[in-house]
Design a protein around this motif. Structure first.
Motif, short mmCIF file in Angstrom:
data_model
loop_
_atom_site.label_atom_id
_atom_site.label_comp_id
_atom_site.label_asym_id
_atom_site.label_seq_id
_atom_site.Cartn_x
_atom_site.Cartn_y
_atom_site.Cartn_z
N LYS A 25 10.60 -1.23 9.01
CA LYS A 25 9.01 -0.53 8.16
C LYS A 25 9.21 0.64 8.23
CE LYS A 25 5.33 -3.84 9.58
NZ LYS A 25 4.76 -4.24 9.89
N GLU A 28 8.16 2.21 5.01
CA GLU A 28 6.51 1.55 4.90
C GLU A 28 5.76 2.85 5.13
OE1 GLU A 28 3.65 -1.96 6.59
OE2 GLU A 28 5.23 -2.49 5.61
N SER A 44 6.57 8.00 1.66
CA SER A 44 6.99 6.71 2.31
C SER A 44 6.88 5.83 0.85
CB SER A 44 4.96 5.89 2.13
OG SER A 44 4.64 5.82 1.64
N LYS A 46 5.65 3.68 -0.76
CA LYS A 46 4.77 3.28 -1.40
C LYS A 46 4.55 4.29 -1.78
CE LYS A 46 0.08 1.03 -0.69
NZ LYS A 46 -1.20 0.63 0.03
N GLU A 47 3.96 5.90 -1.21
CA GLU A 47 3.37 7.06 -2.27
C GLU A 47 4.68 6.93 -3.04
OE1 GLU A 47 3.06 10.11 0.21
OE2 GLU A 47 1.73 9.03 1.71
N GLU A 49 6.28 5.25 -5.35
CA GLU A 49 6.21 4.39 -5.88
C GLU A 49 4.74 4.47 -6.37
OE1 GLU A 49 8.86 0.50 -4.85
OE2 GLU A 49 7.22 0.49 -4.20
N ALA A 50 3.93 5.20 -6.31
CA ALA A 50 2.65 5.22 -6.72
C ALA A 50 2.61 6.80 -7.59
CB ALA A 50 1.18 5.63 -5.70
N TRP A 65 13.32 6.36 -0.68
CA TRP A 65 12.79 6.34 0.25
C TRP A 65 13.30 4.17 0.17
CZ3 TRP A 65 10.72 7.44 4.11
CH2 TRP A 65 9.67 8.27 4.57
N ARG A 66 13.76 4.89 -1.35
CA ARG A 66 14.61 2.67 -1.28
C ARG A 66 15.83 3.06 -0.60
NH1 ARG A 66 14.01 1.52 -7.38
NH2 ARG A 66 11.66 0.42 -7.36
N ARG A 69 14.60 2.05 3.70
CA ARG A 69 14.47 1.15 4.07
C ARG A 69 15.56 0.01 3.74
NH1 ARG A 69 11.11 -2.05 -1.25
NH2 ARG A 69 12.96 -1.43 -2.44
#
Length: 130
Positions: A25, A28, A44, A46-47, A49-50, A65-66, A69
């Motif tokens: 995580k 994430e 993160s 998510k942030e 990609e947003a 971030w990828r 991951r």
């Protein structure tokens, strides 16, 4: 190959399992990370990609971030190998797997140091058994 009873390491296996979960995580849950000359916070995947496509450093943030991951999953995979090695009594293989996880974690040691600590703990226990 140093073989020891899995019981000797039974206290550390839950800690490794927890570290596996945390590593999976990393992207994430993230951590404080800034991008661009103004260090715009993108903490993160998510942030990242947003972010709007117009955000100049969006691609850098998403790629970072990828990568986190991928690295987290690699560290977790090594942790799972260590667990299996410890359960089968092969502390040498466990030590190597934990070393790899700590090596993967090293570039992010300002944000996480679980694997380094686990590696050092297993090394100490191995010395006690020798």
């Amino acid at each position: 190959m140093m073989e020891v009873s899995g019981l000797m390491f039974e206290d550390i296996i839950p800690r490794i399992e927890e570290a596996v979960g945390h590593s999976r995580k990393w992207a994430e849950n993230g951590w404080v990370m800034g991008f661009g000359p103004k260090n715009a916070p993108v903490n993160s995947l998510k942030e990242a990609e947003a972010l709007p496509v117009s955000f100049v450093y969006r691609e850098d943030a998403v790629n970072f971030w990828r990568q986190i991951r991928l690295m987290g999953n690699d560290a977790a995979d090594s942790g799972e190998q260590a667990i299996e090695a410890l359960k089968s009594g092969n502390s040498d293989a466990a030590e190597k797997a934990l070393y790899l996880a700590s090596y993967i974690e090293r570039p992010y040691e300002n944000y996480t140091s679980e694997w380094k600590s686990l590696y050092e703990t297993v090394k100490e226990k191995m010395v006690e058994c020798a």
